[in-house]
Design an enzyme around this catalytic site. Structure first.
Site, PDB file in Angstrom:
ATOM      1  N   SER A   1     -10.146  41.090   1.197  1.00 21.20           N
ATOM      2  CA  SER A   1     -10.027  41.841  -0.056  1.00 21.20           C
ATOM      3  C   SER A   1     -11.309  41.895  -0.882  1.00 21.20           C
ATOM      4  O   SER A   1     -11.337  42.559  -1.926  1.00 21.20           O
ATOM      5  CB  SER A   1      -8.904  41.250  -0.914  1.00 21.20           C
ATOM      6  OG  SER A   1      -7.649  41.599  -0.380  1.00 21.20           O
TER       7      SER A   1
ATOM      8  N   LYS B   1     -12.561  45.254  -1.979  1.00 17.31           N
ATOM      9  CA  LYS B   1     -12.151  45.960  -3.202  1.00 17.31           C
ATOM     10  C   LYS B   1     -13.267  46.074  -4.229  1.00 17.31           C
ATOM     11  O   LYS B   1     -13.192  46.894  -5.149  1.00 17.31           O
ATOM     12  CB  LYS B   1     -10.925  45.285  -3.800  1.00 17.31           C
ATOM     13  CG  LYS B   1      -9.680  45.363  -2.903  1.00 17.31           C
ATOM     14  CD  LYS B   1      -8.472  44.721  -3.559  1.00 17.31           C
ATOM     15  CE  LYS B   1      -7.226  44.885  -2.704  1.00 17.31           C
ATOM     16  NZ  LYS B   1      -7.128  43.902  -1.629  1.00 17.31           N
TER      17      LYS B   1
ATOM     18  N   SER C   1      -5.480  41.907  -6.807  1.00 19.11           N
ATOM     19  CA  SER C   1      -5.835  42.315  -5.444  1.00 19.11           C
ATOM     20  C   SER C   1      -4.761  43.203  -4.803  1.00 19.11           C
ATOM     21  O   SER C   1      -4.444  43.059  -3.613  1.00 19.11           O
ATOM     22  CB  SER C   1      -6.100  41.088  -4.573  1.00 19.11           C
ATOM     23  OG  SER C   1      -6.907  41.411  -3.472  1.00 19.11           O
TER      24      SER C   1
ATOM     25  N   LYS D   1     -13.918  37.539  -7.277  1.00 19.72           N
ATOM     26  CA  LYS D   1     -12.884  38.100  -6.408  1.00 19.72           C
ATOM     27  C   LYS D   1     -12.583  37.185  -5.227  1.00 19.72           C
ATOM     28  O   LYS D   1     -13.480  36.584  -4.646  1.00 19.72           O
ATOM     29  CB  LYS D   1     -13.349  39.475  -5.888  1.00 19.72           C
ATOM     30  CG  LYS D   1     -12.293  40.240  -5.101  1.00 19.72           C
ATOM     31  CD  LYS D   1     -11.262  40.844  -6.006  1.00 19.72           C
ATOM     32  CE  LYS D   1     -10.115  41.474  -5.226  1.00 19.72           C
ATOM     33  NZ  LYS D   1      -9.234  40.455  -4.589  1.00 19.72           N
TER      34      LYS D   1
END
Length: 376
Positions: free
Chosen positions: A61, A64, A117, A226
Protein backbone atom coordinates in the site's frame (compact mmCIF):
# COMPACT_ATOMS: atom_id res chain seq x y z
CA UNK A 1 45.29 39.09 -17.94
CA UNK A 2 45.41 36.26 -20.42
CA UNK A 3 42.72 33.60 -20.32
CA UNK A 4 43.58 30.48 -18.39
CA UNK A 5 43.82 27.10 -20.07
CA UNK A 6 40.30 25.62 -20.07
CA UNK A 7 41.30 22.00 -20.18
CA UNK A 8 40.41 20.39 -16.87
CA UNK A 9 41.70 17.30 -15.25
CA UNK A 10 39.59 15.16 -12.94
CA UNK A 11 41.68 13.63 -10.19
CA UNK A 12 40.28 10.85 -8.04
CA UNK A 13 41.79 10.59 -4.59
CA UNK A 14 40.76 8.08 -1.97
CA UNK A 15 41.28 10.44 0.93
CA UNK A 16 41.52 8.91 4.42
CA UNK A 17 40.70 11.65 6.89
CA UNK A 18 41.53 11.62 10.56
CA UNK A 19 44.01 8.79 10.32
CA UNK A 20 44.25 8.60 14.07
CA UNK A 21 40.74 7.14 14.13
CA UNK A 22 40.12 3.44 13.47
CA UNK A 23 37.98 2.51 10.51
CA UNK A 24 34.66 2.06 12.27
CA UNK A 25 32.60 1.44 9.11
CA UNK A 26 28.91 1.42 10.00
CA UNK A 27 29.65 0.37 13.57
CA UNK A 28 27.10 2.83 14.98
CA UNK A 29 24.46 2.07 12.34
CA UNK A 30 21.12 0.63 13.43
CA UNK A 31 20.56 -3.13 13.56
CA UNK A 32 17.14 -3.67 12.06
CA UNK A 33 15.09 -6.51 10.59
CA UNK A 34 14.04 -4.88 7.31
CA UNK A 35 15.01 -6.55 4.06
CA UNK A 36 15.61 -3.12 2.53
CA UNK A 37 15.75 0.32 4.08
CA UNK A 38 16.74 3.96 3.57
CA UNK A 39 17.15 6.97 5.84
CA UNK A 40 16.85 10.29 3.99
CA UNK A 41 17.02 13.98 4.92
CA UNK A 42 13.90 15.75 3.64
CA UNK A 43 15.55 19.14 3.13
CA UNK A 44 18.60 17.97 1.18
CA UNK A 45 17.64 14.54 -0.14
CA UNK A 46 20.84 13.15 1.42
CA UNK A 47 20.77 9.46 2.23
CA UNK A 48 22.38 8.85 5.61
CA UNK A 49 21.94 5.10 5.72
CA UNK A 50 20.72 2.36 3.40
CA UNK A 51 20.60 -1.40 2.99
CA UNK A 52 19.56 -3.18 -0.22
CA UNK A 53 18.21 0.21 -1.23
CA UNK A 54 18.07 -0.54 -4.96
CA UNK A 55 16.72 -4.07 -4.66
CA UNK A 56 13.44 -4.58 -6.50
CA UNK A 57 10.65 -5.17 -4.00
CA UNK A 58 6.85 -4.97 -3.87
CA UNK A 59 5.55 -1.75 -2.28
CA UNK A 60 2.14 -2.99 -1.09
CA UNK A 61 0.00 0.00 0.00
CA UNK A 62 2.97 2.38 -0.13
CA UNK A 63 1.80 2.55 -3.74
CA UNK A 64 -0.92 4.91 -2.53
CA UNK A 65 1.62 7.72 -2.11
CA UNK A 66 1.97 7.88 -5.89
CA UNK A 67 -1.80 7.56 -6.27
CA UNK A 68 -2.13 10.57 -3.99
CA UNK A 69 0.49 12.61 -5.86
CA UNK A 70 -1.17 12.04 -9.23
CA UNK A 71 -4.62 12.79 -7.77
CA UNK A 72 -3.53 16.05 -6.12
CA UNK A 73 -1.67 17.26 -9.21
CA UNK A 74 -4.36 16.34 -11.74
CA UNK A 75 -7.67 16.45 -9.89
CA UNK A 76 -9.77 18.90 -7.92
CA UNK A 77 -10.34 17.69 -4.37
CA UNK A 78 -13.75 19.41 -4.29
CA UNK A 79 -14.98 17.34 -7.24
CA UNK A 80 -17.97 15.09 -6.59
CA UNK A 81 -17.11 11.51 -7.58
CA UNK A 82 -19.80 9.04 -8.61
CA UNK A 83 -18.87 5.53 -7.56
CA UNK A 84 -18.75 2.96 -10.34
CA UNK A 85 -19.32 -0.76 -10.19
CA UNK A 86 -15.61 -1.40 -10.50
CA UNK A 87 -14.58 0.60 -7.44
CA UNK A 88 -17.58 -0.73 -5.49
CA UNK A 89 -16.48 -4.29 -6.24
CA UNK A 90 -13.12 -3.94 -4.43
CA UNK A 91 -13.33 -6.03 -1.29
CA UNK A 92 -9.80 -7.21 -0.51
CA UNK A 93 -7.90 -5.60 2.35
CA UNK A 94 -8.81 -2.26 3.88
CA UNK A 95 -11.87 -0.59 2.30
CA UNK A 96 -14.52 2.01 3.14
CA UNK A 97 -17.23 -0.12 1.50
CA UNK A 98 -18.00 2.14 -1.44
CA UNK A 99 -21.31 1.35 -3.16
CA UNK A 100 -22.30 1.86 -6.77
CA UNK A 101 -23.84 5.25 -7.59
CA UNK A 102 -22.88 6.78 -4.25
CA UNK A 103 -21.38 10.28 -4.43
CA UNK A 104 -18.37 11.44 -2.46
CA UNK A 105 -15.81 14.22 -2.76
CA UNK A 106 -12.43 13.40 -4.28
CA UNK A 107 -10.81 14.86 -1.16
CA UNK A 108 -12.68 12.40 1.04
CA UNK A 109 -11.44 9.50 -1.10
CA UNK A 110 -7.89 10.80 -0.75
CA UNK A 111 -8.37 11.00 3.02
CA UNK A 112 -9.53 7.37 3.12
CA UNK A 113 -6.67 6.19 0.90
CA UNK A 114 -3.90 7.82 2.94
CA UNK A 115 -5.23 7.46 6.48
CA UNK A 116 -6.90 4.05 6.54
CA UNK A 117 -5.33 2.74 3.30
CA UNK A 118 -8.71 2.13 1.62
CA UNK A 119 -8.19 0.06 -1.54
CA UNK A 120 -11.60 0.84 -3.04
CA UNK A 121 -10.96 4.58 -2.63
CA UNK A 122 -7.87 4.47 -4.88
CA UNK A 123 -9.81 2.85 -7.73
CA UNK A 124 -12.52 5.50 -7.45
CA UNK A 125 -9.84 8.21 -7.46
CA UNK A 126 -8.25 6.75 -10.58
CA UNK A 127 -11.48 6.42 -12.55
CA UNK A 128 -12.52 9.98 -11.75
CA UNK A 129 -9.18 11.72 -12.35
CA UNK A 130 -8.12 9.87 -15.51
CA UNK A 131 -11.44 8.56 -16.82
CA UNK A 132 -10.24 5.00 -16.38
CA UNK A 133 -8.15 2.94 -14.01
CA UNK A 134 -5.77 2.03 -16.84
CA UNK A 135 -5.31 5.67 -17.84
CA UNK A 136 -4.46 6.59 -14.27
CA UNK A 137 -1.83 3.82 -14.11
CA UNK A 138 -0.17 5.37 -17.16
CA UNK A 139 -0.13 8.70 -15.35
CA UNK A 140 1.47 7.07 -12.30
CA UNK A 141 4.22 5.51 -14.38
CA UNK A 142 4.75 8.77 -16.23
CA UNK A 143 5.16 10.61 -12.94
CA UNK A 144 7.57 7.95 -11.70
CA UNK A 145 9.73 8.50 -14.78
CA UNK A 146 9.58 12.28 -14.32
CA UNK A 147 10.81 11.92 -10.74
CA UNK A 148 13.64 9.61 -11.81
CA UNK A 149 12.13 6.55 -10.13
CA UNK A 150 13.60 4.17 -12.68
CA UNK A 151 13.34 1.17 -10.36
CA UNK A 152 9.58 1.58 -10.09
CA UNK A 153 6.66 0.28 -12.12
CA UNK A 154 2.95 0.38 -11.31
CA UNK A 155 0.18 -1.97 -12.38
CA UNK A 156 -2.51 -0.85 -9.93
CA UNK A 157 -3.36 2.04 -7.62
CA UNK A 158 -3.47 0.27 -4.28
CA UNK A 159 -0.52 -2.12 -4.13
CA UNK A 160 -2.15 -5.48 -4.72
CA UNK A 161 0.37 -8.18 -5.59
CA UNK A 162 1.45 -8.35 -9.23
CA UNK A 163 4.73 -9.58 -10.67
CA UNK A 164 5.15 -6.34 -12.65
CA UNK A 165 4.28 -4.04 -9.74
CA UNK A 166 7.50 -3.09 -7.93
CA UNK A 167 9.76 -0.38 -6.59
CA UNK A 168 12.90 0.14 -4.47
CA UNK A 169 13.57 1.62 -1.05
CA UNK A 170 15.46 4.50 -2.64
CA UNK A 171 12.63 5.29 -5.04
CA UNK A 172 10.13 5.25 -2.18
CA UNK A 173 12.26 7.71 -0.20
CA UNK A 174 12.49 10.06 -3.19
CA UNK A 175 8.75 9.76 -3.82
CA UNK A 176 7.93 10.41 -0.16
CA UNK A 177 10.15 13.47 -0.05
CA UNK A 178 8.31 14.81 -3.09
CA UNK A 179 4.87 13.88 -1.76
CA UNK A 180 5.48 15.60 1.59
CA UNK A 181 5.92 18.81 -0.37
CA UNK A 182 2.20 18.65 -1.18
CA UNK A 183 0.32 20.27 1.71
CA UNK A 184 -2.77 18.09 1.21
CA UNK A 185 -0.72 14.90 1.44
CA UNK A 186 1.54 16.13 4.24
CA UNK A 187 -1.47 16.95 6.42
CA UNK A 188 -3.26 13.64 5.86
CA UNK A 189 -0.29 11.35 6.49
CA UNK A 190 0.11 12.72 10.01
CA UNK A 191 -3.59 12.60 10.90
CA UNK A 192 -4.39 9.95 13.53
CA UNK A 193 -8.18 9.93 13.27
CA UNK A 194 -10.70 11.42 10.86
CA UNK A 195 -14.23 11.11 9.55
CA UNK A 196 -15.10 10.37 5.92
CA UNK A 197 -18.30 12.02 4.73
CA UNK A 198 -20.45 11.14 1.73
CA UNK A 199 -22.41 13.56 -0.48
CA UNK A 200 -25.02 10.90 -1.27
CA UNK A 201 -26.37 9.40 0.86
CA UNK A 202 -25.87 12.59 2.91
CA UNK A 203 -26.25 10.85 6.25
CA UNK A 204 -23.46 8.37 5.61
CA UNK A 205 -20.13 8.87 7.35
CA UNK A 206 -17.32 6.67 8.64
CA UNK A 207 -14.75 7.10 11.38
CA UNK A 208 -11.27 6.05 10.28
CA UNK A 209 -8.01 5.50 12.15
CA UNK A 210 -4.52 5.84 10.70
CA UNK A 211 -2.88 2.49 10.06
CA UNK A 212 0.53 3.96 11.05
CA UNK A 213 0.73 3.07 14.74
CA UNK A 214 3.86 5.19 15.26
CA UNK A 215 1.52 8.20 15.24
CA UNK A 216 -0.10 6.95 18.44
CA UNK A 217 3.05 5.60 20.11
CA UNK A 218 4.37 9.01 21.20
CA UNK A 219 7.55 8.66 19.16
CA UNK A 220 9.28 12.08 19.44
CA UNK A 221 8.56 14.28 16.43
CA UNK A 222 6.61 11.69 14.41
CA UNK A 223 4.68 13.30 11.55
CA UNK A 224 3.87 10.61 8.93
CA UNK A 225 3.61 8.75 6.62
CA UNK A 226 2.23 5.35 5.38
CA UNK A 227 2.01 1.61 6.03
CA UNK A 228 1.88 -1.24 3.52
CA UNK A 229 1.27 -4.96 3.95
CA UNK A 230 0.76 -7.96 1.68
CA UNK A 231 1.86 -11.59 2.10
CA UNK A 232 4.55 -11.09 -0.57
CA UNK A 233 5.72 -7.59 0.36
CA UNK A 234 5.61 -8.32 4.08
CA UNK A 235 5.23 -5.55 6.67
CA UNK A 236 6.37 -2.22 5.25
CA UNK A 237 6.44 1.31 6.63
CA UNK A 238 7.57 4.76 5.63
CA UNK A 239 7.84 7.05 8.65
CA UNK A 240 8.89 10.66 9.02
CA UNK A 241 9.79 12.71 12.06
CA UNK A 242 10.98 16.24 12.75
CA UNK A 243 13.26 17.40 15.55
CA UNK A 244 14.88 20.81 15.94
CA UNK A 245 13.86 21.77 12.42
CA UNK A 246 15.28 18.66 10.75
CA UNK A 247 12.87 16.22 9.09
CA UNK A 248 13.93 12.68 8.24
CA UNK A 249 12.28 9.90 6.23
CA UNK A 250 12.76 6.25 7.17
CA UNK A 251 11.79 3.53 4.69
CA UNK A 252 11.67 -0.05 6.00
CA UNK A 253 10.47 -2.86 3.74
CA UNK A 254 9.68 -6.50 4.47
CA UNK A 255 10.20 -6.19 8.22
CA UNK A 256 9.74 -8.35 11.27
CA UNK A 257 8.86 -5.22 13.26
CA UNK A 258 8.37 -2.23 10.98
CA UNK A 259 7.65 0.24 13.77
CA UNK A 260 10.78 -0.65 15.70
CA UNK A 261 12.85 -0.61 12.50
CA UNK A 262 11.72 2.88 11.51
CA UNK A 263 12.17 4.16 15.06
CA UNK A 264 15.74 2.83 15.09
CA UNK A 265 16.49 4.41 11.71
CA UNK A 266 15.12 7.77 12.83
CA UNK A 267 16.98 7.56 16.15
CA UNK A 268 20.20 6.91 14.26
CA UNK A 269 19.62 9.97 12.12
CA UNK A 270 18.77 12.32 14.96
CA UNK A 271 21.34 11.02 17.47
CA UNK A 272 24.31 10.01 15.32
CA UNK A 273 24.32 12.30 12.29
CA UNK A 274 26.23 15.44 13.27
CA UNK A 275 27.70 18.51 11.54
CA UNK A 276 31.29 17.61 10.63
CA UNK A 277 34.01 19.86 9.20
CA UNK A 278 35.42 18.06 6.16
CA UNK A 279 37.43 20.97 4.70
CA UNK A 280 38.92 23.95 6.55
CA UNK A 281 39.28 27.29 4.80
CA UNK A 282 42.86 27.88 3.70
CA UNK A 283 43.86 24.23 3.71
CA UNK A 284 46.12 23.30 0.79
CA UNK A 285 44.55 20.51 -1.25
CA UNK A 286 46.73 20.45 -4.38
CA UNK A 287 49.13 22.48 -6.52
CA UNK A 288 48.39 23.84 -9.98
CA UNK A 289 51.02 24.60 -12.64
CA UNK A 290 51.54 28.27 -13.51
CA UNK A 291 52.78 29.40 -16.92
CA UNK A 292 54.88 32.56 -17.24
CA UNK A 293 55.06 33.29 -13.51
CA UNK A 294 57.74 33.84 -10.93
CA UNK A 295 56.60 30.54 -9.41
CA UNK A 296 56.02 27.36 -11.40
CA UNK A 297 53.12 26.30 -9.18
CA UNK A 298 50.47 27.80 -6.93
CA UNK A 299 48.72 26.23 -3.96
CA UNK A 300 45.05 25.35 -4.48
CA UNK A 301 43.44 26.02 -1.10
CA UNK A 302 39.91 25.62 0.27
CA UNK A 303 38.00 28.87 -0.18
CA UNK A 304 35.40 28.45 2.60
CA UNK A 305 35.10 25.91 5.41
CA UNK A 306 32.78 23.07 4.41
CA UNK A 307 30.55 21.51 7.08
CA UNK A 308 28.32 18.53 6.21
CA UNK A 309 25.96 16.35 8.23
CA UNK A 310 27.24 12.79 8.51
CA UNK A 311 28.15 9.99 10.89
CA UNK A 312 31.57 11.05 12.26
CA UNK A 313 32.61 7.39 12.42
CA UNK A 314 32.51 7.30 8.61
CA UNK A 315 35.11 10.03 8.11
CA UNK A 316 37.83 7.50 7.24
CA UNK A 317 35.65 6.30 4.35
CA UNK A 318 35.22 9.75 2.84
CA UNK A 319 36.56 10.20 -0.69
CA UNK A 320 37.66 13.44 -2.32
CA UNK A 321 37.50 14.17 -6.03
CA UNK A 322 39.27 17.22 -7.40
CA UNK A 323 38.26 19.12 -10.52
CA UNK A 324 41.07 21.56 -11.21
CA UNK A 325 42.49 23.73 -13.94
CA UNK A 326 45.38 21.81 -15.53
CA UNK A 327 47.44 25.00 -15.60
CA UNK A 328 46.93 28.77 -15.28
CA UNK A 329 48.60 31.78 -16.81
CA UNK A 330 50.37 34.43 -14.74
CA UNK A 331 49.74 37.02 -13.44
CA UNK A 332 47.57 35.34 -10.82
CA UNK A 333 45.80 36.96 -7.88
CA UNK A 334 45.26 35.28 -4.52
CA UNK A 335 41.69 33.94 -4.38
CA UNK A 336 41.48 33.22 -8.11
CA UNK A 337 39.17 30.25 -8.64
CA UNK A 338 41.01 27.10 -9.62
CA UNK A 339 38.39 24.39 -9.26
CA UNK A 340 36.37 22.43 -6.75
CA UNK A 341 36.82 19.58 -4.26
CA UNK A 342 33.90 17.14 -4.23
CA UNK A 343 33.38 14.93 -1.19
CA UNK A 344 31.80 11.52 -1.69
CA UNK A 345 30.58 8.94 0.81
CA UNK A 346 29.30 5.51 -0.28
CA UNK A 347 29.10 6.76 -3.86
CA UNK A 348 26.96 9.78 -2.90
CA UNK A 349 28.15 13.36 -3.18
CA UNK A 350 27.75 15.03 0.21
CA UNK A 351 29.37 18.41 -0.38
CA UNK A 352 31.60 20.68 -2.47
CA UNK A 353 34.31 23.14 -1.53
CA UNK A 354 35.64 25.80 -3.89
CA UNK A 355 39.41 25.81 -4.48
CA UNK A 356 41.28 29.07 -5.03
CA UNK A 357 44.84 30.32 -5.44
CA UNK A 358 46.54 30.60 -2.07
CA UNK A 359 48.83 33.47 -3.13
CA UNK A 360 49.63 35.99 -5.87
CA UNK A 361 51.91 34.84 -8.68
CA UNK A 362 53.42 37.78 -10.64
CA UNK A 363 54.64 37.41 -14.21
CA UNK A 364 58.36 37.10 -14.89
CA UNK A 365 60.23 40.29 -15.78
CA UNK A 366 60.24 43.58 -13.84
CA UNK A 367 58.61 45.54 -16.68
CA UNK A 368 55.71 43.06 -16.83
CA UNK A 369 55.31 43.25 -13.06
CA UNK A 370 55.24 47.05 -13.23
CA UNK A 371 52.63 46.99 -15.99
CA UNK A 372 50.50 44.51 -14.01
CA UNK A 373 50.75 46.71 -10.89
CA UNK A 374 49.49 49.71 -12.88
CA UNK A 375 46.84 47.69 -14.67
CA UNK A 376 45.42 45.85 -11.66
Amino acid sequence: MQKFTKERVVIYLALLLLLVLPNMGHASAPKISAGADVLMDVETGRIYYSKNADKRIEPASLTKLMTAVVAVENGCLDDVVTITGRSASISEGSIIDLRKDEKILLGELLKAALITSANDATVAIAEHVAGSHEGFIRMMNGKAAALGLFGTRYVNTNGYHHINHYTTATDLAVLTRYALGKAEINDLVQTQKATVYWVEPPARKMEIINSNRLLSMDYPGIDGVKTGTTPIAGNCLIASATRQGQRLIAVALNCYDRYKDCALLLDYGFETIKPVVVADAGTRVARVAVTGGLKAEVDAVVENTLVVKMDPDLLPQLEQRLELEKSVQAPLKQGHKLGVAIFILDGQEIGRAGLVAGSDVPRTGWHRQLWDAIRY
